[in-house]
Design an enzyme around this catalytic site. Structure first.
Site, PDB file in Angstrom:
ATOM      1  N   ARG A   1       0.843  -1.199   0.000  1.00 41.43           N
ATOM      2  CA  ARG A   1       0.000   0.000   0.000  1.00 41.43           C
ATOM      3  C   ARG A   1       0.880   1.253   0.000  1.00 41.43           C
ATOM      4  O   ARG A   1       1.055   1.908  -1.014  1.00 41.43           O
ATOM      5  CB  ARG A   1      -0.954  -0.016   1.205  1.00 41.43           C
ATOM      6  CG  ARG A   1      -2.163   0.935   1.024  1.00 41.43           C
ATOM      7  CD  ARG A   1      -1.882   2.380   1.380  1.00 41.43           C
ATOM      8  NE  ARG A   1      -1.513   2.571   2.771  1.00 41.43           N
ATOM      9  CZ  ARG A   1      -1.106   3.735   3.280  1.00 41.43           C
ATOM     10  NH1 ARG A   1      -1.007   4.807   2.499  1.00 41.43           N
ATOM     11  NH2 ARG A   1      -0.762   3.834   4.555  1.00 41.43           N
TER      12      ARG A   1
ATOM     13  N   GLU B   1      -4.043  10.853  10.202  1.00 41.89           N
ATOM     14  CA  GLU B   1      -3.125  11.365   9.193  1.00 41.89           C
ATOM     15  C   GLU B   1      -2.434  12.651   9.642  1.00 41.89           C
ATOM     16  O   GLU B   1      -3.065  13.545  10.185  1.00 41.89           O
ATOM     17  CB  GLU B   1      -3.884  11.608   7.878  1.00 41.89           C
ATOM     18  CG  GLU B   1      -2.983  12.037   6.733  1.00 41.89           C
ATOM     19  CD  GLU B   1      -3.764  12.421   5.489  1.00 41.89           C
ATOM     20  OE1 GLU B   1      -3.131  12.637   4.444  1.00 41.89           O
ATOM     21  OE2 GLU B   1      -5.004  12.501   5.559  1.00 41.89           O
TER      22      GLU B   1
END
Length: 515
Positions: free
Chosen positions: A16, A146
Site C-alpha cells: 500500500r 493522518e
C-alpha cells in the site's frame, strides 16, 4: 517508559504505502506473491495491501489476496486503507472479501480545516458515521490519524479532542503516523509517552517515514514509549525517502531492545530480492542486513582478526539471514583475506606462492578493479603459470551485427587440447556467442547454467575508450555464482565472464571424476 520485553507487532505496508514509491506499480499477481511471502514465510503480523476504490486492477489483487488468506487462516491479518466516505470504502472492501479497514482520519487541525473545510466536531461525526457502518458490516476497524506528528505539535487540543470522541468506538488500533518524516527520536518518545499514558487502554501503532534518515531510531523511541505495533516496508519503499525498513526494524528491536517478534529473519533477504525484482528499485549494496556487501570484510586486518579468533564478528552475523561472510580481495587485502578465499575454494598454496598471488591482487586493486572469489583461480593460474583452469581457451572470435538484423558469430576455441571452430546466431552478439559455444560444449556433456543477472559497468566519468566490466550471475541450481570479464568491448567482456565460468565448472567436473 516501557522498557520491558514484550511482543511488538510488525505491520508491513509495502503493497500500500510502499507502492507510492515513484515509478513502482505492482501487478495483481506480483501483489499476491508478495502478500503470500510476507505472511507465510516472513511471518509478519499484519499486511496492508491497498487503498480502497483505487482501480479495478487493485480490486482484483485484493480479492485474490483475501481469497488466499481466507483459505490459509490469515483473513484478519490483511488490511486495506479506507476513507471517511460513509459506505463507499466499506462496500469496496467487503466486495473483495476483506475483513479489516484502516480508516484515514485527519490527525491535524490544519488538514481538517484547510483540506476538508470542516471543524473537529463535523469531522468527528463523519468518522464515527463510517466507523458505525463498517462495524455493522462486520469489519474490524483501525484508524489512522493522518499527519498526526504535525497535528500533535501544532494543536494538541485538536488531537486530544479527536481521541476523546473516537475512543468509545470499536477501534482496535489507533495508528499514529509521522506522515512527512519530520520527527526526531526525542520528539517521538515525548509525544508517544504522552499518548500512551493519557490513553492506557488503547493500542497504538507507529507509522514512520524516513525523510531525515531517522525512521529506525524513531521506531526505537516509540517502542520505549509503549507502542504495540510498528509499520514498515520491504527495502524502505515508500513516498519520498521511504518508510522504515522491515529488516532494520526487526533486527534492532530484537538485538537492541530484546523485544519479541513473529518475524522469521531467515527470509528477510529472500523477500527483499523478490520486492527488488518486482519493483525495479535496486537495493544499495551497503543497505543493512539485505545489501550485497554488508557481510563482506575488506580490510586485511579484519580478516586476520577473524582468522585468529572471530575478533570482528558480532551478533549481527550473516547466518541469521541465510547468508555467508566473505572477504574481499583488493589493495587492502592481507594474507588472512587471501587465506579465507582459498579456504572457500578448497585451494592450498605454499607461503611463497601466497605472497606472489597477494602481490598480484594488490596490484590489480590499485587499478580500482573488483576482484571476486571466482577471479582468484585465474589470478593464481596466471601468477603460477598453472594450466589447471585452462580447460577452455578462446582462440578467436568474430561478431557481426546490423540494425534490424540477427547477429552472427564465428569462434575458434581450444577445449582440453582439442580445437573447434563453429558459428552461431542470436538476437545480439552475446546471444550469438552463447549459441556457438553451446554447440562446442555439447561434445563434453556440459551445458551452461541460465543467467540470473547481467550487469555492465564502466568507471564513473569514464570515456568511450574506458574498460567495460561485465558481471554475470549464473543460476547453478543450488547456488548463484558470479563471474566477471573486463574488456573495452562490452560484448567481449560478457564473453570473457562466460569463459571463466566454463573453466571453473569444467575443473570441478574433472575433480569429481578423479574423486
Amino acid at each position: 517508559m516501557s522498557t520491558h520485553s514484550r511482543h511488538i507487532q510488525l505491520m508491513d505496508t509495502t503493497l500500500r504505502d510502499g507502492e507510492q514509491t515513484q515509478g513502482v506499480a505492482f501487478t495483481p499477481m506480483e501483489k499476491v506473491s508478495i502478500a503470500k511471502a510476507l505472511l507465510q514465510f516472513l511471518r509478519v503480523d499484519r499486511i496492508e495491501v491497498a487503498s480502497a476504490r483505487v482501480s479495478e486492477g487493485e480490486k482484483e489483487a485484493v480479492s485474490l489476496i483475501n481469497q488466499w488468506a481466507q483459505q490459509e487462516g490469515f483473513a484478519e491479518r490483511v488490511e486495506v486503507l479506507g476513507f471517511v466516505d460513509h459506505t463507499r470504502s466499506v462496500d469496496w472492501i467487503k466486495s473483495t472479501g476483506g475483513r479489516v479497514i484502516n480508516l484515514l482520519a485527519k490527525g491535524s487541525e490544519k488538514h481538517c480545516r484547510e483540506q476538508l473545510g470542516k471543524t473537529l466536531e463535523q469531522h468527528s461525526i463523519d468518522v464515527l458515521q463510517t466507523i458505525g457502518y463498517a462495524h455493522e458490516q462486520g469489519l474490524k476497524i483501525n484508524v489512522y490519524l493522518e499527519d498526526w506528528s504535525n497535528g500533535y505539535k501544532d494543536s494538541r487540543d485538536y488531537v486530544y479532542g479527536l481521541m476523546e470522541r473516537l475512543q468509545p468506538a470499536p477501534i482496535s488500533h489507533f495508528m499514529l503516523p509521522d506522515t512527512l518524516g519530520v520527527m526526531s527520536p526525542d520528539e517521538v518518545f515525548a509525544s508517544f509517552s504522552d499518548m500512551c499514558q493519557r490513553y492506557p487502554a488503547l493500542q497504538f501503532d507507529f507509522h514512520p517515514h524516513n525523510d531525515y534518515g531517522l525512521a529506525t531510531a524513531n521506531v526505537m523511541a516509540a517502542v520505549r514509549a509503549g507502542v504495540s505495533a510498528v509499520h514498515c516496508t520491504v527495502n524502505c519503499l515508500g513516498e519520498r525517502a521511504g518508510n522504515a525498513s522491515i529488516a532494520e526494524v526487526a533486527v534492532v528491536l530484537r538485538d537492541k531492545m530484546s523485544m519479541e517478534l513473529s518475524v522469521d529473519e531467515s527470509h528477510l533477504v529472500r523477500i527483499s530480492e523478490m520486492v527488488e525484482n518486482f519493483s525495479g528499485k535496486r537495493v544499495a549494496a551497503n543497505a543493512p542486513i539485505v545489501g550485497a556487501d554488508v557481510f563482506t570484510q575488506t580490510a586485511g586486518i579484519h580478516a586476520d582478526g577473524d582468522q585468529k579468533g572471530g575478533l570482528y564478528k558480532t551478533k549481527l552475523g550473516p547466518e541469521r539471514f541465510s547468508r555467508i561472510r566473505s572477504y574481499a580481495l583488493g589493495k587492502m587485502s592481507g594474507k588472512a583475506s587471501l587465506k579465507k578465499n582459498l579456504e572457500q575454494l578448497e585451494l592450498d598454496l605454499s607461503e611463497e606462492d601466497q605472497k606472489k598471488v597477494l602481490a598480484r591482487i594488490v596490484s590489480i586493486g590499485d587499478s580500482k578493479q573488483t576482484i571476486t572469489t571466482d577471479d582468484l583461480p585465474f589470478i593464481i593460474a596466471d601468477v603460477l603459470e598453472s594450466k589447471s583452469y585452462q580447460h577452455i581457451k578462446l582462440l578467436a572470435c568474430s561478431i557481426n551485427s546490423g540494425l534490424d538484423l540477427p547477429s552472427t558469430v564465428s569462434i575458434r576455441v581450444d577445449v582440453k587440447g582439442e580445437k573447434h571452430q563453429t558459428t552461431g546466431a542470436g538476437s545480439g552478439g552475446f546471444d550469438a556467442f552463447i549459441d556457438a559455444i553451446g554447440k562446442v560444449l555439447q561434445h563434453y556433456d556440459y551445458t551452461l547454467p541460465t543467467l540470473a543477472d547481467y550487469e555492465i559497468r564502466i568507471p564513473k566519468g569514464g570515456h568511450t575508450s574506458a574498460l567495460t566490466e561485465c558481471v554475470i550471475t549464473w543460476d547453478c541450481g543450488n547456488e548463484l555464482r558470479k563471474t566477471r570479464g573486463v574488456h573495452v568491448n562490452q560484448v567481449f567482456a560478457g564473453i570473457l565472464a562466460t569463459i571463466k565460468l566454463i573453466n571453473i565448472q569444467l575443473h570441478e567436473m574433472a575433480n569429481s571424476l578423479e574423486a
